[in-house]
Design a protein around this motif. Structure first.
Motif: not given
Length: 264
Positions: A72, A136, A68
């Motif tokens: 991002a 995201t 994640h």
């Protein structure tokens, strides 16, 4: 009947500078002028390039174990890059005025005169990045499966791209990402160079940037694609390419501003 105790307030309209129309391939000229600035101030420019490329590398590697955050930080770099490039705008402005740029600190002297506008702009970009980070997070949550998740970002990304069941989510992710990137570009195309140059307030700078993109849609689209392509190339080289690419794009953005916004 008017209340005499209430003072009369005169609201003044926001006056924007004149926006000039440029050719579709004007970005090639901006890159050439940006390269000339880079050559003149290569020591300071490349020093900032090393600093920002190293910062990007540390952020991505720090979050590499978490898909994640890695996604991002990597994709969100384009949203925050205009703010980091302020030092290159200041260097190009100093070169125009034949001022010395031999110090790493000197480009920031100009920022003291309009720090509040830059601060407000930074808050706006931070909010945009925060929203993108949430997107995201949702994307990772929708595609996270124990049978394909290998615990690191590369394996995770490779697995979701190979799995056709994830195709709708992947397409939606890239679509939303393109919208976020477009918003960031439209808002910052000439606004931050204008704040550095004219000490403009954030509202005037943002409206000028919007008007610039509206008046030159094709030229600005090509410029946005060049920025995205060169930045992507910098990522593919493990951020090493950004040492040169980031200063080049920063100086070129200054010349884009000079070509698009007619000086008063």
């Amino acid at each position: 009947m008017k209340n005499p105790s209430v003072p009369h307030v005169e609201y003044l309209p926001t006056v924007l500078p004149e926006i000039q129309r440029v050719s579709a391939l004007a970005s090639l000229q901006w890159l050439r002028l940006g390269l000339a600035d880079l050559r003149q101030a290569w020591v300071v420019s490349l020093a900032y390039g090393v600093l920002f490329a190293g910062l990007g590398w540390m952020l991505v590697t720090h979050g590499w174990s978490d898909s994640h955050f890695a996604i991002a930080f990597t994709s969100g770099f384009l949203m925050l890059a205009p703010l980091l490039a302020i030092c290159f705008y200041a260097i190009s402005r100093a070169l125009e005025r034949h001022e010395a740029v031999a110090s790493l600190v000197r480009p920031f002297h100009i920022l003291r005169h309009n720090g509040w506008s830059i601060g407000l702009f930074a808050i706006m970009l931070a909010m945009l990045f925060s929203m993108w980070e949430r997107v995201t997070a949702v994307m990772v949550a929708l595609t996270l499966k124990a049978d394909v998740y290998a615990g690191d970002s590369f394996s995770y990304t490779e697995s979701i791209l190979r799995d056709p069941n994830h195709l709708p989510v992947v397409l939606a992710f890239f679509g939303v990402g393109a919208v976020f990137a477009l918003i960031a570009f439209v808002l910052s195309a000439v606004s931050l160079p204008m704040i550095v140059d004219l000490r403009a307030d954030p509202v005037t700078a943002l409206l000028t940037s919007l008007a610039t993109v509206r008046r030159n849609p094709l030229a600005m689209l090509i410029w946005a694609l060049i920025i995205a392509g060169l930045t992507g190339l910098g990522f593919l080289t493990g951020f090493i390419g950004l040492i040169l690419i980031f200063p080049l794009l920063g100086h070129a953005t200054w010349h884009a501003y000079r070509a698009l916004v007619k000086p008063a």
